[in-house]
Design a protein around this motif. Structure first.
Motif, mmCIF file in Angstrom:
data_model
loop_
_atom_site.group_PDB
_atom_site.id
_atom_site.type_symbol
_atom_site.label_atom_id
_atom_site.label_comp_id
_atom_site.label_asym_id
_atom_site.label_seq_id
_atom_site.Cartn_x
_atom_site.Cartn_y
_atom_site.Cartn_z
ATOM 1 N N THR A 193 -47.667 42.388 21.265
ATOM 2 C CA THR A 193 -49.091 42.692 21.172
ATOM 3 C C THR A 193 -49.346 44.193 21.193
ATOM 4 O OG1 THR A 193 -49.230 42.348 23.570
ATOM 5 C CG2 THR A 193 -49.880 40.504 22.142
ATOM 6 N N TYR A 194 -48.509 44.964 21.928
ATOM 7 C CA TYR A 194 -48.689 46.414 21.925
ATOM 8 C C TYR A 194 -48.455 46.971 20.526
ATOM 9 C CZ TYR A 194 -47.762 51.322 21.936
ATOM 10 O OH TYR A 194 -47.799 52.657 21.593
ATOM 11 N N PHE A 195 -47.340 46.602 19.914
ATOM 12 C CA PHE A 195 -46.991 47.142 18.611
ATOM 13 C C PHE A 195 -48.000 46.711 17.553
ATOM 14 C CE2 PHE A 195 -43.100 46.829 21.097
ATOM 15 C CZ PHE A 195 -42.581 48.102 20.959
ATOM 16 N N ASP A 196 -48.499 45.488 17.649
ATOM 17 C CA ASP A 196 -49.506 45.003 16.701
ATOM 18 C C ASP A 196 -50.803 45.794 16.836
ATOM 19 O OD1 ASP A 196 -47.663 43.114 15.880
ATOM 20 O OD2 ASP A 196 -48.532 41.486 17.070
ATOM 21 N N ALA A 197 -51.237 46.025 18.070
ATOM 22 C CA ALA A 197 -52.478 46.767 18.296
ATOM 23 C C ALA A 197 -52.329 48.217 17.858
ATOM 24 C CB ALA A 197 -52.872 46.694 19.774
ATOM 25 N N PHE A 198 -51.179 48.808 18.124
ATOM 26 C CA PHE A 198 -50.913 50.185 17.713
ATOM 27 C C PHE A 198 -51.000 50.313 16.199
ATOM 28 C CE2 PHE A 198 -47.445 53.277 16.545
ATOM 29 C CZ PHE A 198 -48.119 54.423 16.897
#
Length: 399
Positions: free
Chosen positions: A295-300
């Protein structure tokens, strides 16, 4: 007489004489002197995740990394890097023998090229390229052979000519230096293009150094394919990664390589005489960052995509021809629709004309004429900063 220094010859050796001050230093100085918005150098204007910053503080307070860390990098980070490569790409690396932590990707590039090249070797690199590539090749006494990515206005991207790449390889070629996602053009090499590169490397028994620091910044359905995943490439590829671009802590200077044991040993032999070690407490924090959920990488990625679209639309409205990037956090533009053709002159005047700083792509070319009309803008900034910048550009070029 004592205390005299001979000036019979230049102080800087011939290998580096062509480089001088980097274009980033020149343009950042212009931004500081004029108060212009700096969309030149590629660094974010906000910090990365708070929990990762706190992890660095915790490491400092706990005394982890305040003295020299291990030369290859702290075990926690090496294990995290190996885990990241396995989880994301199915690549299995031994943290003890196939991972090396460096002072950012720039040192990884320098140590790798210094370790693997002999004077007289040729290095085929995709042009335009990050300026440290050329300098490091020169420091190794090797010769750079550029293969130019050509603009395809119909597709609003830059393309690699595979026939030109093959023709550039000679009996003196030692390695291919590949960058994808590509800075500054934003091109993401396709699976088909990478397969052709891999087949060429195997056929001609070449080493490959692949700079993948923007691996988590790909857009519009593009896919980042690590070259080491392709047949015949695991044993001949040095893959370079970095925490700075993915986690927005560029000042921490934490990079790495993953490669077969013999390649890592060679690179470590050079790296130990550069920084030796660096970024002690930050290594522990980056180890935690690499374990963040998807989810971090997707949001970034989504955040950067929105910023890309904001900047690209604003540049187009101001009259630039825009090459919408499939990766990285840079937009390349063509200034000829504005009646301009010299990117250096344009960028040097832009702070006064519009209150914005950009980078002339020609600084990244051997064939300066091929890059002359192209200018790079960074969109790794706050949305309100980008909105201000595009409004300034619109007023300067459409009023």
């Amino acid at each position: 007489m004592t205390g005299m220094t001979s000036t019979a010859r230049p102080f800087l050796n011939r290998r580096l004489a062509e480089f001088g001050t980097t274009i980033f230093a020149e343009m950042s100085a212009l931004a500081a002197a004029t108060g212009a918005i700096n969309l030149g150098q590629g660094f974010p204007d906000t910090d990365g995740p708070e929990e990762i910053r706190e992890a660095a503080v915790r490491a400092l307070r706990d005394g982890r990394g305040n003295q020299y860390p291990p030369g290859p990098g702290v075990p926690e980070l090496r294990t995290a890097i190996a885990g990241h490569q396995l989880r994301r790409y199915g690549l299995s690396f031994d943290p003890d023998t196939e991972v090396l932590v460096t002072a950012g990707a720039t040192e990884a590039i320098a140590a790798t090229l210094l370790a693997l090249l002999e004077p007289g070797d040729e290095v085929v690199a995709l042009e335009p390229y990050y300026d440290s590539y050329a300098a490091c090749i020169a420091m190794a006494g090797a010769t750079r052979v550029p293969v130019t990515l050509r603009p395809d206005p119909g597709q609003a991207r830059f393309r690699l000519d595979l026939d030109e790449l093959r023709a550039a390889v000679t009996g003196r070629t030692r390695l291919l230096l590949i960058n994808t996602p590509h800075n500054p053009t934003g091109t993401v090499l396709t699976h088909e293009e990478l397969t052709a590169i891999a087949e060429l490397a195997v056929e001609r028994d070449l080493l490959v150094v692949t700079d993948e620091v923007y691996e988590h910044l790909v857009f519009d359905g593009a896919e980042h394919v690590p070259l080491a995943t392709l047949p015949g490439m695991r044993e001949r590829t040095v893959t370079i990664g970095s925490a700075g671009k993915t986690f927005s802590f560029t000042g921490w200077k934490v990079g790495w390589i993953t490669a077969a044991p013999g390649l890592v040993t060679a690179v470590r032999s050079a790296k130990q005489f550069l920084t030796y070690v660096s970024s002690g407490p930050f290594q522990y924090a980056v180890a935690e960052a690499l374990a963040l959920p998807d989810t971090y990488f997707d949001a970034f990625r989504a955040d950067m995509l929105a910023k890309r679209d904001l900047l690209a639309a604003g540049l187009s409205d101001a009259g630039f021809a825009v090459f919408r990037p499939a990766g990285t956090y840079f937009v390349t533009t063509d200034i000829r629709p504005l009646g301009e053709s010299d990117g250096f002159a344009f960028c040097r005047s832009l702070p006064e004309r519009a209150g914005v700083v950009a980078i002339p792509n020609a600084a990244f070319y051997d064939h300066r004429e091929a890059g002359a009309p192209f200018v790079r803008f960074a969109f790794c900034k706050r949305a309100e900063v980008l909105a201000d910048a595009v409004e300034r550009l619109r007023k300067a070029f459409t009023s």
